[in-house]
Design a protein around this motif. Structure first.
Motif, short mmCIF file in Angstrom:
data_model
loop_
_atom_site.label_atom_id
_atom_site.label_comp_id
_atom_site.label_asym_id
_atom_site.label_seq_id
_atom_site.Cartn_x
_atom_site.Cartn_y
_atom_site.Cartn_z
N VAL A 296 15.67 1.10 -4.53
CA VAL A 296 16.90 0.76 -3.80
C VAL A 296 17.35 -0.67 -4.12
CG1 VAL A 296 17.94 0.49 -1.51
CG2 VAL A 296 16.35 2.37 -1.93
N ALA A 297 16.40 -1.58 -4.27
CA ALA A 297 16.76 -2.96 -4.61
C ALA A 297 17.47 -3.03 -5.95
CB ALA A 297 15.50 -3.83 -4.63
N GLN A 298 17.10 -2.15 -6.87
CA GLN A 298 17.71 -2.13 -8.20
C GLN A 298 19.01 -1.34 -8.23
OE1 GLN A 298 15.21 -0.24 -11.11
NE2 GLN A 298 16.85 -0.06 -12.62
N LYS A 299 19.03 -0.20 -7.54
CA LYS A 299 20.15 0.72 -7.64
C LYS A 299 21.19 0.54 -6.54
CE LYS A 299 17.01 4.23 -9.61
NZ LYS A 299 17.58 4.37 -10.95
N GLY A 300 20.70 0.14 -5.36
CA GLY A 300 21.61 -0.02 -4.23
C GLY A 300 21.76 1.21 -3.37
N TYR A 301 20.97 2.26 -3.63
CA TYR A 301 21.08 3.50 -2.86
C TYR A 301 19.75 4.24 -2.93
CZ TYR A 301 22.14 5.01 -7.64
OH TYR A 301 22.10 5.20 -9.00
N GLY A 302 19.58 5.22 -2.03
CA GLY A 302 18.32 5.95 -1.93
C GLY A 302 18.34 7.24 -2.72
N PRO A 303 17.22 7.97 -2.71
CA PRO A 303 17.10 9.22 -3.47
C PRO A 303 17.86 10.38 -2.83
CG PRO A 303 15.11 8.83 -2.21
CD PRO A 303 15.97 7.61 -2.01
N VAL A 304 18.36 11.29 -3.67
CA VAL A 304 19.06 12.47 -3.14
C VAL A 304 18.07 13.57 -2.77
CG1 VAL A 304 21.21 12.02 -4.35
CG2 VAL A 304 19.46 13.47 -5.43
N LEU A 305 16.89 13.53 -3.40
CA LEU A 305 15.85 14.52 -3.10
C LEU A 305 14.51 13.80 -3.03
CD1 LEU A 305 15.30 18.07 -4.48
CD2 LEU A 305 13.45 16.42 -4.73
N VAL A 306 13.70 14.16 -2.04
CA VAL A 306 12.33 13.65 -1.92
C VAL A 306 11.42 14.85 -1.70
CG1 VAL A 306 10.74 12.19 -0.63
CG2 VAL A 306 13.10 11.43 -0.97
N ALA A 307 10.28 14.86 -2.38
CA ALA A 307 9.33 15.96 -2.25
C ALA A 307 7.95 15.44 -1.89
CB ALA A 307 9.26 16.76 -3.55
N PHE B 132 0.87 -1.18 0.00
CA PHE B 132 0.00 0.00 0.00
C PHE B 132 0.90 1.22 0.00
CE2 PHE B 132 -2.51 3.07 2.76
CZ PHE B 132 -3.26 3.55 1.71
N ASN B 133 0.89 1.97 -1.09
CA ASN B 133 1.88 3.03 -1.32
C ASN B 133 1.46 4.36 -0.68
OD1 ASN B 133 4.48 3.25 -2.73
ND2 ASN B 133 3.49 4.96 -3.76
N TRP B 134 1.43 4.36 0.64
CA TRP B 134 1.11 5.55 1.44
C TRP B 134 1.90 5.47 2.73
CZ3 TRP B 134 -0.57 6.55 6.36
CH2 TRP B 134 -0.99 7.84 6.64
N GLY B 135 2.36 6.61 3.25
CA GLY B 135 3.05 6.64 4.53
C GLY B 135 4.27 5.73 4.53
N PRO B 136 4.39 4.85 5.52
CA PRO B 136 5.52 3.92 5.55
C PRO B 136 5.59 3.05 4.28
CG PRO B 136 4.38 3.92 7.65
CD PRO B 136 3.53 4.72 6.72
N GLY B 137 4.43 2.86 3.64
CA GLY B 137 4.41 2.08 2.40
C GLY B 137 5.16 2.73 1.26
N LYS B 138 5.25 4.06 1.27
CA LYS B 138 6.04 4.72 0.22
C LYS B 138 7.53 4.41 0.39
CE LYS B 138 3.07 8.41 -1.44
NZ LYS B 138 3.01 9.80 -1.92
N THR B 139 7.97 4.36 1.64
CA THR B 139 9.34 3.92 1.89
C THR B 139 9.54 2.50 1.39
OG1 THR B 139 9.65 5.39 3.80
CG2 THR B 139 11.03 3.42 3.70
N THR B 140 8.57 1.63 1.68
CA THR B 140 8.64 0.24 1.20
C THR B 140 8.74 0.20 -0.32
OG1 THR B 140 7.36 -0.56 3.08
CG2 THR B 140 7.42 -1.98 1.14
#
Length: 426
Positions: free
Chosen positions: A337-348, A322-330
């Protein structure tokens, strides 16, 4: 009048494929542009400097840039990239135009999908203050839909849409179904309401849904920003009684966000969207050339439905978060992250649905908050932004906007709809 004529021309653009366009086409607009600086537009000057520093530190002109490890940014969509909510606007558009592919029995099945019985929270009462239950409200909406289905030419009847819209049954249907959506969201976990709204797309193909979404976008971009109260007719109290609810009409493109997306890509930073709407609806707004954001369809992460024979079902996609709240992190972890190995530099983002992804990744340099003067989880992130105001390395920044016009303000403070004073925090 000129704007409405322009939007009618936009509405004539047909949806010819489920994904509307190839990702290469979406990126082509940016490929011809190579700006290295951010258009200051209506950004707060402090925010413009902070975002420019991010482009300088992580973009393709920076010393540490690696083309094989491209940085990326993640944006919420509704009330971040645009003013207001395109899926809630679509709910009202679908109601107003009776664009359903559901028999009366299917409609009733969808209406009750995952929704508990019983009364709604105390804020959701009749206009004379009496409690409203899901059972009574559903009975009234069912009776309305059966009448509408039997009488509307676009379903199984002979009456025009204009004739239908003039009927008390339609007015009752609109007021009570929209009231039901808000009551479900405020009474039960948001997951129930946010999934419920997309179950009404059952039996549509992706192309049909996206054509409806495009028409809804165009209509609301041309509409005034206005809050309208819809009250069910006193002639049809039904079991639930007379109820009323308000809808915030109108959508505006946030030009600063659109320009930022192009600046990021021009500096070698990829752009993704994470939304609590169904992804196929947001893909229309985020990627269609008429709107100019240029986000490829595969770069949109949102809610998803199971498909059967090329059509949506009223079942949420098995195994999909469910892509809301903690689910967006999931979602970011599982998809990016599973594909790239790292997180975003900017989140809005702008709301509690974005609060976790704004703060959960150690790779994030800037969390950009469109300031809607909210409390709760996003309020906690906003407090941090206020405390870091003016810092050259601010982790969170607040961007103000004017809800009367839908335009960004060159300020951290925002002006709420119906108010006269800008504020920094709720």
């Amino acid at each position: 009048m000129q704007r409405r004529q322009f939007l009618n021309a936009l509405a004539a653009v047909s949806v010819t494929s489920p994904l509307l366009f190839a990702s290469g086409r979406a990126n082509a607009q940016t490929a011809t542009m190579r700006p290295t600086t951010l258009d200051p537009g209506r950004w707060s000057p402090l925010n413009a400097r902070r975002i420019q520093a991010l482009l300088d530190d992580y973009g393709s002109q920076s010393k540490g840039y690696r083309a094989d490890k491209r940085p990326y940014a993640v944006f919420d969509w509704d009330n971040t990239c645009i003013m207001n909510d395109c899926e809630e606007a679509l709910l009202m558009y679908q109601i107003n135009h009776l664009q359903y592919k559901l028999t009366p029995d299917e409609f009733v099945e969808v209406m009750w999908k995952d929704v508990p019985k019983g009364p709604f929270v105390k804020d959701y009462t009749t206009v004379d203050g009496k409690p409203v239950t899901m059972e009574d409200l559903a009975a009234d909406v069912e009776a309305d839909y059966r009448w509408l289905h039997a009488n509307y030419r676009g379903l199984a009847g002979s009456k025009s849409l204009e004739e239908i819209q003039a009927s008390d049954q339609f007015k009752d249907f609109r007021a009570k179904l929209y009231f039901m959506y808000d009551a479900i969201c405020d009474t039960h976990p948001l997951e129930i309401g946010y999934k419920w709204i997309i179950y009404f797309y059952k039996n549509m193909t992706t192309a049909e849904l996206q054509a409806m979404a495009e028409a809804s976008n165009n209509y609301d971009i041309g509409d005034a920003l206005r809050k309208v109260k819809y009250e069910s007719p006193k002639t049809l109290p039904g079991k639930a009684g007379v109820v009323a609810d308000s809808h915030f009409h109108g959508i505006r493109i946030h030009e600063e966000i659109r320009a930022l997306m192009h600046a990021l890509r021009a500096n070698g930073i990829d752009v993704y969207v994470s939304t609590a709407s169904i992804d196929d609806v947001v893909r229309v707004f985020a990627g269609h050339p008429s709107y100019g954001y240029g986000v490829p369809p595969e770069n949109v992460i949102g809610l998803r439905l199971e498909m059967q024979d090329g059509k949506y079902t009223a079942n949420y996609k098995s195994g999909w978060h469910f892509n809301w709240g903690p689910g967006k992190t999931t979602g970011i972890q599982n998809v990016l992250v599973a594909q790239k190995g790292y997180g975003p530099v900017l989140v809005a983002g702008d709301s509690d649905g974005d609060a976790w992804m704004l703060r959960d990744f150690r790779d994030t340099s800037v969390g950009l908050i469109v300031n809607r003067l909210k409390k709760g989880e996003i309020g906690a992130d906003s407090q941090q932004a206020a405390a870091q105001l003016g810092s050259a390395k601010a982790r969170f920044i607040l961007q103000g906007r004017d809800e009367q016009t839908g335009l960004m303000l060159p300020d951290e403070k925002s002006l709420k709809y119906g108010k006269s004073e800008r504020k920094l925090l709720a």
